[in-house]
Motif scaffolding. Structure first.
Motif, PDB file in Angstrom:
ATOM      1  N   PRO A 200      36.744  55.171  61.776  1.00  0.00           N
ATOM      2  CA  PRO A 200      37.254  54.556  60.534  1.00  0.00           C
ATOM      3  C   PRO A 200      38.413  53.602  60.789  1.00  0.00           C
ATOM      4  O   PRO A 200      38.495  52.537  60.164  1.00  0.00           O
ATOM      5  CB  PRO A 200      37.678  55.771  59.695  1.00  0.00           C
ATOM      6  CG  PRO A 200      36.822  56.888  60.199  1.00  0.00           C
ATOM      7  CD  PRO A 200      36.698  56.643  61.673  1.00  0.00           C
TER       8      PRO A 200
ATOM      9  N   GLN B 213      38.456  49.562  60.090  1.00  0.00           N
ATOM     10  CA  GLN B 213      39.516  48.923  59.306  1.00  0.00           C
ATOM     11  C   GLN B 213      40.149  47.768  60.067  1.00  0.00           C
ATOM     12  O   GLN B 213      40.353  46.677  59.530  1.00  0.00           O
ATOM     13  CB  GLN B 213      40.576  49.964  58.938  1.00  0.00           C
ATOM     14  CG  GLN B 213      41.696  49.425  58.057  1.00  0.00           C
ATOM     15  CD  GLN B 213      42.954  49.084  58.857  1.00  0.00           C
ATOM     16  OE1 GLN B 213      43.163  49.616  59.949  1.00  0.00           O
ATOM     17  NE2 GLN B 213      43.791  48.217  58.316  1.00  0.00           N
TER      18      GLN B 213
ATOM     19  N   TYR C  20      39.653  54.162  54.638  1.00  0.00           N
ATOM     20  CA  TYR C  20      38.420  54.280  55.417  1.00  0.00           C
ATOM     21  C   TYR C  20      38.130  55.744  55.722  1.00  0.00           C
ATOM     22  O   TYR C  20      36.984  56.195  55.653  1.00  0.00           O
ATOM     23  CB  TYR C  20      38.525  53.454  56.695  1.00  0.00           C
ATOM     24  CG  TYR C  20      38.407  51.967  56.460  1.00  0.00           C
ATOM     25  CD1 TYR C  20      37.247  51.278  56.795  1.00  0.00           C
ATOM     26  CD2 TYR C  20      39.456  51.240  55.893  1.00  0.00           C
ATOM     27  CE1 TYR C  20      37.132  49.911  56.576  1.00  0.00           C
ATOM     28  CE2 TYR C  20      39.347  49.877  55.668  1.00  0.00           C
ATOM     29  CZ  TYR C  20      38.183  49.213  56.001  1.00  0.00           C
ATOM     30  OH  TYR C  20      38.073  47.870  55.768  1.00  0.00           O
ATOM     31  N   TYR C  21      39.178  56.488  56.078  1.00  0.00           N
ATOM     32  CA  TYR C  21      39.001  57.926  56.291  1.00  0.00           C
ATOM     33  C   TYR C  21      38.626  58.622  54.979  1.00  0.00           C
ATOM     34  O   TYR C  21      37.814  59.562  54.976  1.00  0.00           O
ATOM     35  CB  TYR C  21      40.271  58.535  56.872  1.00  0.00           C
ATOM     36  CG  TYR C  21      40.415  58.287  58.359  1.00  0.00           C
ATOM     37  CD1 TYR C  21      39.724  59.074  59.277  1.00  0.00           C
ATOM     38  CD2 TYR C  21      41.211  57.258  58.835  1.00  0.00           C
ATOM     39  CE1 TYR C  21      39.837  58.847  60.640  1.00  0.00           C
ATOM     40  CE2 TYR C  21      41.327  57.015  60.199  1.00  0.00           C
ATOM     41  CZ  TYR C  21      40.638  57.812  61.095  1.00  0.00           C
ATOM     42  OH  TYR C  21      40.732  57.576  62.456  1.00  0.00           O
TER      43      TYR C  21
ATOM     44  N   VAL D 157      34.938  58.134  54.457  1.00  0.00           N
ATOM     45  CA  VAL D 157      34.161  58.996  55.352  1.00  0.00           C
ATOM     46  C   VAL D 157      34.200  60.446  54.874  1.00  0.00           C
ATOM     47  O   VAL D 157      33.179  61.145  54.868  1.00  0.00           O
ATOM     48  CB  VAL D 157      34.690  58.881  56.797  1.00  0.00           C
ATOM     49  CG1 VAL D 157      34.032  59.933  57.689  1.00  0.00           C
ATOM     50  CG2 VAL D 157      34.433  57.483  57.348  1.00  0.00           C
TER      51      VAL D 157
ATOM     52  N   TYR E 114      30.252  54.941  50.630  1.00  0.00           N
ATOM     53  CA  TYR E 114      31.038  54.245  51.652  1.00  0.00           C
ATOM     54  C   TYR E 114      31.227  52.769  51.296  1.00  0.00           C
ATOM     55  O   TYR E 114      32.355  52.248  51.306  1.00  0.00           O
ATOM     56  CB  TYR E 114      30.363  54.370  53.018  1.00  0.00           C
ATOM     57  CG  TYR E 114      31.210  53.772  54.128  1.00  0.00           C
ATOM     58  CD1 TYR E 114      32.244  54.513  54.691  1.00  0.00           C
ATOM     59  CD2 TYR E 114      30.997  52.484  54.581  1.00  0.00           C
ATOM     60  CE1 TYR E 114      33.046  53.973  55.682  1.00  0.00           C
ATOM     61  CE2 TYR E 114      31.789  51.927  55.570  1.00  0.00           C
ATOM     62  CZ  TYR E 114      32.804  52.687  56.125  1.00  0.00           C
ATOM     63  OH  TYR E 114      33.602  52.130  57.105  1.00  0.00           O
TER      64      TYR E 114
ATOM     65  N   ILE F  54      34.909  51.151  50.223  1.00  0.00           N
ATOM     66  CA  ILE F  54      35.477  50.145  51.135  1.00  0.00           C
ATOM     67  C   ILE F  54      35.530  48.786  50.461  1.00  0.00           C
ATOM     68  O   ILE F  54      36.534  48.052  50.595  1.00  0.00           O
ATOM     69  CB  ILE F  54      34.652  50.078  52.435  1.00  0.00           C
ATOM     70  CG1 ILE F  54      34.729  51.411  53.186  1.00  0.00           C
ATOM     71  CG2 ILE F  54      35.162  48.947  53.318  1.00  0.00           C
ATOM     72  CD1 ILE F  54      36.139  51.891  53.484  1.00  0.00           C
TER      73      ILE F  54
END
Length: 364
Positions: A167, A171, A197-198, A201, A264, A268
């Motif tokens: 992740p 990024q 990003y984490y 996920v 996701y 994002i």
């Protein structure tokens, strides 16, 4: 085939204002264009595909507008055709070398690997320089060695950490790409956070756990039901119940793929666009809702399966319309005073070769 530019007031706006993205493309209209382009490309053994790409992109760009100004796709078919011919010749040469001289093929493969960072840069540069808004072009500038670092070395870090760093790698890579793009000579700024990003996920992992539990419960319930009624005189009943459980489990699995992708992509994209800005020019906003996005992606996939891919243009229009409705911009006075800083000419070889060797990228 771009629509006529909508009338815009002559007096330049001098205040900050909010503008929505409008997409006016029609499914039937674009489907006719796409199918005709596909047929002509087949009849001409792929030669017309360069014209098809331009016409398709001009339609999609030309039906996307902000504050009455439509986007433009400015590439010329002959540019793309020449690039494709060169790229195909390189590919054919490599294929022949692989068949008759493995040593030469290995050398060519190493050369192609070394060429990949350049292909990535040239692909993005061509695509963005051939895109314009309000008569002002986008552009992209990047360092060869920076691309090596972001696309080859950082993923190795993700691998050695068993994916834990991926992740963060994603990024950093996306941030580099966006911040090396420009509009009217002014660079984009994208102060993204790896934490988002984490978060995306972890949301996907949570959804995986819930969906796996759902699949297990469904399959187990149908299996147990088949066992309980299996004493009946009809032995096919047990198989039928177990089969029904498997079908429902497969349907849940199918939904899971698109739900995870929507989670996701939606998280994002919202984060990226809500960070994306050029000081004094604009600030982007995105408000994708995950479940409707997942339904859209799943229904698009079903359309493609049921029509053997012929519904592709319909799925494109549906997705473009959804994303446009979820996107808006805060426009600042500086956008009214930008001038084009990108030269007219640029080779298409980088873009087409990048596509041929699966190194094509997009900022959208």
């Amino acid at each position: 085939m771009s629509p006529t530019e909508l009338p815009v007031p002559n007096t330049a706006a001098t205040s900050t204002r909010t503008a929505t993205v409008e997409f006016s493309g029609q499914k039937g209209e674009y489907a006719k264009l796409w199918l005709v382009n596909l047929l002509l490309s087949i009849i001409t053994l792929g030669i017309y595909s360069a014209w098809a790409k331009v016409r398709n992109n001009q339609y999609l760009y030309g039906h996307t507008q902000i504050e009455g100004h439509r986007f433009q796709y400015l590439a010329q078919p002959m540019q793309i055709l020449r690039g494709r011919i060169i790229a195909v010749l390189v590919f054919v040469a490599y294929s022949l070398a692989s068949s008759f001289n493995p040593a030469l093929a290995a050398v060519m493969m190493l050369a192609l690997i070394a060429l990949f960072p350049w292909l990535i840069i040239q692909g993005l540069k061509f695509t963005l320089r051939k895109s314009a808004y309000r008569g002002v072009r986008f552009s992209f500038e990047a360092s060869y060695w920076a691309i090596v670092g972001y696309f080859f070395l950082l993923p190795l870090l993700g691998m050695v950490t068993f994916g834990l760093a991926m992740p963060w790698v994603a990024q950093k890579t996306q941030k580099y790409l966006y911040e090396n793009a420009t509009y009217g000579g002014k660079p984009f700024s994208v102060p993204t956070s790896a934490a988002e990003y984490y978060k995306a996920v972890l949301m996907c992992l949570g959804a995986v756990v819930l969906l796996m539990a759902a699949i297990f419960v469904i399959v187990f319930t149908f299996s147990m039901t088949s066992v309980l009624i299996g004493d009946a005189s009809n032995p096919l009943t047990q198989k039928g119940m177990a089969g029904a459980g498997m079908v429902i489990g497969a349907a849940v699995y199918f939904f899971a793929i698109y739900l995870l992708s929507a989670i996701y992509q939606g998280v994002i994209r919202n984060h990226l666009f809500n960070c994306l800005h050029i000081n004094g020019v604009f600030h982007a906003h995105s408000a994708i809702r995950i479940l409707p996005f997942a339904v859209l992606m799943m229904s698009n996939a079903l359309l493609l399966i049921c029509t053997l891919g012929l519904a592709f243009p319909v799925t494109v229009v549906r997705k473009q319309r959804f994303l446009a409705a979820a996107t808006s911009f805060t426009l600042e006075p500086g956008i009214d005073h930008l001038v084009n800083t990108v030269p007219e000419t640029h080779s298409a070889f980088g873009e087409e070769a990048a596509g041929l060797f699966d190194a094509d990228l997009s900022l959208t």
